[in-house]
Design a protein around this motif. Structure first.
Motif, PDB file in Angstrom:
ATOM      1  N   THR A  98       0.689  -1.265  -0.050  1.00 37.51           N
ATOM      2  CA  THR A  98       0.245  -0.225  -0.077  1.00 37.51           C
ATOM      3  C   THR A  98       0.903   1.404  -0.095  1.00 37.51           C
ATOM      4  N   VAL A  99       2.072   1.377   0.663  1.00 39.33           N
ATOM      5  CA  VAL A  99       2.874   2.444   0.725  1.00 39.33           C
ATOM      6  C   VAL A  99       3.555   2.504  -0.772  1.00 39.33           C
ATOM      7  N   GLY A 110      11.692  -0.688  -1.564  1.00 34.86           N
ATOM      8  CA  GLY A 110      11.753   0.493  -1.079  1.00 34.86           C
ATOM      9  C   GLY A 110      10.804   0.728  -0.033  1.00 34.86           C
ATOM     10  N   ALA A 111       9.519   0.536  -0.290  1.00 37.99           N
ATOM     11  CA  ALA A 111       8.276   0.855   0.484  1.00 37.99           C
ATOM     12  C   ALA A 111       8.620  -0.002   1.895  1.00 37.99           C
ATOM     13  N   ARG A 112       8.970  -1.463   1.762  1.00 42.66           N
ATOM     14  CA  ARG A 112       9.370  -2.476   2.501  1.00 42.66           C
ATOM     15  C   ARG A 112      10.306  -1.871   3.529  1.00 42.66           C
ATOM     16  N   GLN A 113      11.314  -1.212   3.176  1.00 39.19           N
ATOM     17  CA  GLN A 113      12.357  -0.578   3.755  1.00 39.19           C
ATOM     18  C   GLN A 113      11.896   0.638   4.770  1.00 39.19           C
ATOM     19  N   HIS A 117      11.818   0.719   8.634  1.00 36.21           N
ATOM     20  CA  HIS A 117      12.619   1.620   9.445  1.00 36.21           C
ATOM     21  C   HIS A 117      11.757   2.604  10.193  1.00 36.21           C
ATOM     22  N   LYS A 118      10.564   2.211  10.640  1.00 37.31           N
ATOM     23  CA  LYS A 118       9.635   2.806  11.489  1.00 37.31           C
ATOM     24  C   LYS A 118       9.416   4.325  10.902  1.00 37.31           C
ATOM     25  N   VAL A 129       5.905  -3.596  10.406  1.00 39.12           N
ATOM     26  CA  VAL A 129       5.556  -4.914  10.014  1.00 39.12           C
ATOM     27  C   VAL A 129       5.202  -4.896   8.488  1.00 39.12           C
ATOM     28  N   PRO A 130       6.010  -5.034   7.553  1.00 40.84           N
ATOM     29  CA  PRO A 130       5.574  -4.853   6.156  1.00 40.84           C
ATOM     30  C   PRO A 130       4.459  -5.782   5.877  1.00 40.84           C
TER      31      PRO A 130
END
Length: 201
Positions: A98-99, A110-113, A117-118, A129-130
């Motif tokens: 979604t990000v 990149g979105a997962r990172q 990384h909060k 939590v991805p």
């Protein structure tokens, strides 16, 4: 945190689609990976191979490994409706996806990172939590410090208007997960019925 870290272009060449990355090498070197490339005789794929290939494509596309993918499928099978469509809906409802769809990152990794990384909040609370499953009405945003960080905001590319199950407020830098998407609205080229048939064996 388990994730695929291998060569991305190789995966794209296996499927002949830009599964990971922009696929810029597909036209230049579109042969499947292997020593002999196009000259190697390749057997036509059987039923099981086609089903397995489709499952692998979905896993690579959404950045999910086998155990988590199986859990997502089991949840899709428990829900009312068509299992294959439910599977795509659950994968699309992941926080990292979604990000990415909201345009806060140029890629799913990149979105997962960003999430891990909060930098991302859900309903005002930081979630790292991805695989976090969003529900209709959830509000996704950035922490105040992250929203003014140029290294993060420089990656913004804007939400695509065709993702009508999401809403993005540019002024507040917040997005809303309006509803689970309909299958025809999801652009990924995945034949989810083959995945259902594979797991039904």
């Amino acid at each position: 945190m388990a994730r695929y870290t291998g060569p991305k272009t190789k995966i794209s060449r296996i499927f002949g689609e830009p599964i990971l990355g922009n696929g810029k090498w597909l036209n230049k070197n579109s042969n499947p990976p292997g020593q002999h490339g196009a000259s190697r005789k390749r057997k036509s794929l059987g039923e099981y191979a086609l089903q397995l290939r489709e499952k692998q494509k979905a896993k690579y596309t959404y950045g999910v490994l086998e155990r988590q993918f199986r859990k997502t499928f089991d949840e899709a099978a428990r829900r009312r409706g068509v299992t294959g469509e439910n599977l795509i809906k659950l994968l699309e409802a992941r926080l990292d996806n979604t990000v990415f769809r909201l345009g806060l990152s140029a890629s799913r990794p990149g979105a997962r990172q960003l999430v891990s990384h909060k930098h991302v909040t859900v309903n005002g609370e930081v979630v790292n939590v991805p695989s976090f499953q969003l529900k209709p009405g959830d509000i996704i945003g950035l922490k105040p410090a992250s929203g003014v960080n140029s290294s993060i905001t420089s990656q913004f590319r804007g939400k695509n208007a065709k993702f009508n199950w999401l809403d993005w407020n540019e002024t507040e830098q917040k997005g809303t997960f309006i509803a689970y998407p309909e299958r025809e609205s999801v652009p990924e080229n995945i034949k989810e019925q083959l995945i259902v048939e594979l797991y039904s064996k």
